[in-house]
Design a protein around this motif. Structure first.
Motif, PDB file in Angstrom:
ATOM      1  N   LEU A 172      -7.700   0.367  -9.168  1.00 63.44           N
ATOM      2  CA  LEU A 172      -6.483  -0.282  -8.693  1.00 63.44           C
ATOM      3  C   LEU A 172      -6.449  -1.759  -9.076  1.00 63.44           C
ATOM      4  N   SER A 173      -5.236  -2.288  -9.184  1.00 61.86           N
ATOM      5  CA  SER A 173      -5.036  -3.731  -9.281  1.00 61.86           C
ATOM      6  C   SER A 173      -4.431  -4.211  -7.965  1.00 61.86           C
ATOM      7  N   ALA A 174      -4.434  -5.519  -7.757  1.00 65.80           N
ATOM      8  CA  ALA A 174      -3.849  -6.098  -6.548  1.00 65.80           C
ATOM      9  C   ALA A 174      -2.832  -7.159  -6.947  1.00 65.80           C
ATOM     10  N   HIS A 175      -1.634  -7.075  -6.383  1.00 67.87           N
ATOM     11  CA  HIS A 175      -0.574  -8.059  -6.586  1.00 67.87           C
ATOM     12  C   HIS A 175      -0.317  -8.702  -5.229  1.00 67.87           C
ATOM     13  N   ILE A 176      -0.738  -9.941  -5.088  1.00 66.34           N
ATOM     14  CA  ILE A 176      -0.827 -10.591  -3.784  1.00 66.34           C
ATOM     15  C   ILE A 176       0.260 -11.652  -3.666  1.00 66.34           C
ATOM     16  N   GLU A 205       0.624  -3.825  -3.763  1.00 61.08           N
ATOM     17  CA  GLU A 205       1.208  -5.125  -3.442  1.00 61.08           C
ATOM     18  C   GLU A 205       0.912  -5.405  -1.987  1.00 61.08           C
ATOM     19  N   THR A 206       0.615  -6.663  -1.677  1.00 61.54           N
ATOM     20  CA  THR A 206       0.333  -7.040  -0.293  1.00 61.54           C
ATOM     21  C   THR A 206       0.713  -8.497  -0.084  1.00 61.54           C
ATOM     22  N   ASP A 207       0.515  -8.981   1.154  1.00 60.58           N
ATOM     23  CA  ASP A 207       0.944 -10.321   1.534  1.00 60.58           C
ATOM     24  C   ASP A 207      -0.231 -11.058   2.173  1.00 60.58           C
ATOM     25  N   LEU A 208      -0.386 -12.313   1.816  1.00 55.63           N
ATOM     26  CA  LEU A 208      -1.553 -13.081   2.246  1.00 55.63           C
ATOM     27  C   LEU A 208      -1.146 -14.236   3.147  1.00 55.63           C
ATOM     28  N   ARG A 209      -1.830 -14.333   4.299  1.00 55.92           N
ATOM     29  CA  ARG A 209      -1.619 -15.432   5.238  1.00 55.92           C
ATOM     30  C   ARG A 209      -2.977 -16.011   5.639  1.00 55.92           C
ATOM     31  N   MET A 210      -2.950 -17.171   6.242  1.00 55.30           N
ATOM     32  CA  MET A 210      -4.185 -17.831   6.676  1.00 55.30           C
ATOM     33  C   MET A 210      -4.175 -18.015   8.194  1.00 55.30           C
ATOM     34  N   GLY A 245       0.835  -1.192   0.000  1.00 49.62           N
ATOM     35  CA  GLY A 245       0.000   0.000   0.000  1.00 49.62           C
ATOM     36  C   GLY A 245       0.869   1.242   0.000  1.00 49.62           C
ATOM     37  N   ARG A 246       0.234   2.385   0.091  1.00 52.72           N
ATOM     38  CA  ARG A 246       0.988   3.648   0.142  1.00 52.72           C
ATOM     39  C   ARG A 246       1.497   3.848   1.566  1.00 52.72           C
TER      40      ARG A 246
END
Length: 383
Positions: free
Chosen positions: A245-249, A167-172, A143-144
């Motif tokens: 916006l687009s999302a790059h995960i 861009e972000t990060d994904l966890r469970m 994010g910004r």
């Protein structure tokens, strides 16, 4: 009254009758600021332009002299100075076509030659920012994050208008919910030490979603952000669906359960996945293969610090490769394109390298400094 006193009084009376001599003005830069209104030289040019284009510069000569005057325009760049010459016409305006050959800052200044007893006069210096011929997509890293706490909805929303995507990060979580968090633990970006003091260094995956919702993910960044929560994946996907916006995960896991949960969460957003507005990347090529099997339309990218030696071997398995910005040049981009892959430059935060990086032609540039990048590279293109 003595003779000396009478002299002083007489001098004071004379000064009052005749007026004090005019004060000498401080020296000023030659040009419009120093000239009387009728002797101003006005230079008009755009503030920004793209490299490889030609801009029109107009110079209006002083109204107090003849209409037709010789005008010189100094074009000052990092590579030297070019002087262009033209004559003003009946409209008292000289026109110049200035080719812009390289990104950077161009300084422009016009000089109207002397005419008879009238001295030469100059305009103010005008700055023209020259952007690269094309700007790659700009991705807001977490994010910004310069204006809002990273990997939160305020940071993602703040990127709108400043980035092509985030861009972000994904966890469970332990109960199978997908949340956005970069670090393996919650210590750095939440108040977990206060809420769960004995679990501050436990992995994110050991917490339930309900427990994560108790944490403040914004106060560490500043008091104004107190109460900001760790977002769910669906929060970001909804933002993508309702904005440009687009999302790059980045996938922080690649287990079958994780992939199954991700595919299920994406079902309402499959058109955005097919359009490339929701993309996925990982350091684990096996995990990307698993996602490709479950979701063939997904756009996938492999993360590497430096470029893989055999890019062609990745064709069909991924669509792009993320590498650190110092490794990105025209040769790498050409090799990747020959293999049918795009290149994303990660963590590109060096202003001195942005223009050369854009010239190399990567698909996207990921940065923590959106404002600085946009100033050098120009506005971000649409996702």
């Amino acid at each position: 009254m003595s003779l000396m006193s009478r002299v002083v009084v007489l001098v004071a009376l004379l000064v009052g009758l005749l007026g004090a001599p005019p004060a000498r003005s401080a020296p000023t830069e030659a040009g419009a600021s120093a000239a009387a209104p009728g002797r101003q030289v006005v230079l008009r040019a755009p503030d920004h332009a793209r490299s490889g284009t030609t801009v029109r510069v107009r110079v209006r000569v002083p109204a107090s002299g003849p209409r037709k005057r010789t005008v010189r325009l100094r074009v000052m760049t990092a590579n030297g100075v070019t002087v262009l010459r033209a004559r003003s016409g009946r409209a008292r305006t000289a026109r110049f076509d200035v080719p812009l050959t390289a990104p950077g800052v161009v300084r422009l200044r016009a000089r109207v030659a002397k005419h008879g007893h009238r001295p030469a006069v100059r305009s103010r210096v005008r700055l023209l920012r020259v952007w690269p011929a094309a700007t790659p997509q700009l991705l807001a890293h977490r994010g910004r994050n310069a204006v809002a706490p990273e990997n939160t909805m305020p940071a993602f929303s703040a990127a709108l208008g400043h980035a092509s995507g985030v861009e972000t990060d994904l966890r469970m979580t332990s109960d199978g919910r997908l949340v956005l968090m970069h670090d393996p633990t919650l210590r750095r970006t939440t108040d977990v030490r206060q809420v769960f003091p004995t679990r501050a260094d436990q992995p994110v995956e050991t917490f339930t979603r309900a427990e994560l919702r108790q944490l403040d993910a914004g106060r560490w960044f500043g008091p104004a952000w107190a109460g900001t929560r760790i977002p769910d994946l669906d929060d970001l996907l909804h933002l993508v669906a309702t904005t440009t916006l687009s999302a790059h995960i980045e996938l922080k896991s690649s287990t079958p359960e994780f992939v199954d949960r991700l595919v299920a969460a994406l079902q309402p957003y499959l058109p955005l996945v097919a359009a490339g507005r929701i993309r996925f990347n990982s350091v684990d090529l096996t995990g990307l293969d698993r996602l490709r099997t479950a979701l063939p339309a997904a756009r996938l990218a492999l993360i590497r610090a430096d470029p893989p030696a055999d890019l062609a071997a990745l064709a069909g398995r991924v669509d792009a490769v993320h590498v650190l910005a110092p490794y990105v040049d025209g040769a790498l981009v050409a090799r990747a394109r020959a293999a049918g892959l795009g290149i994303v430059a990660r963590s590109a935060n060096d202003p001195a390298a942005w223009a050369a990086l854009a010239a190399a032609g990567p698909y996207a540039v990921m940065t923590d400094d959106l404002d600085g990048a946009a100033e050098v590279l120009g506005p971000p293109p649409a996702a």
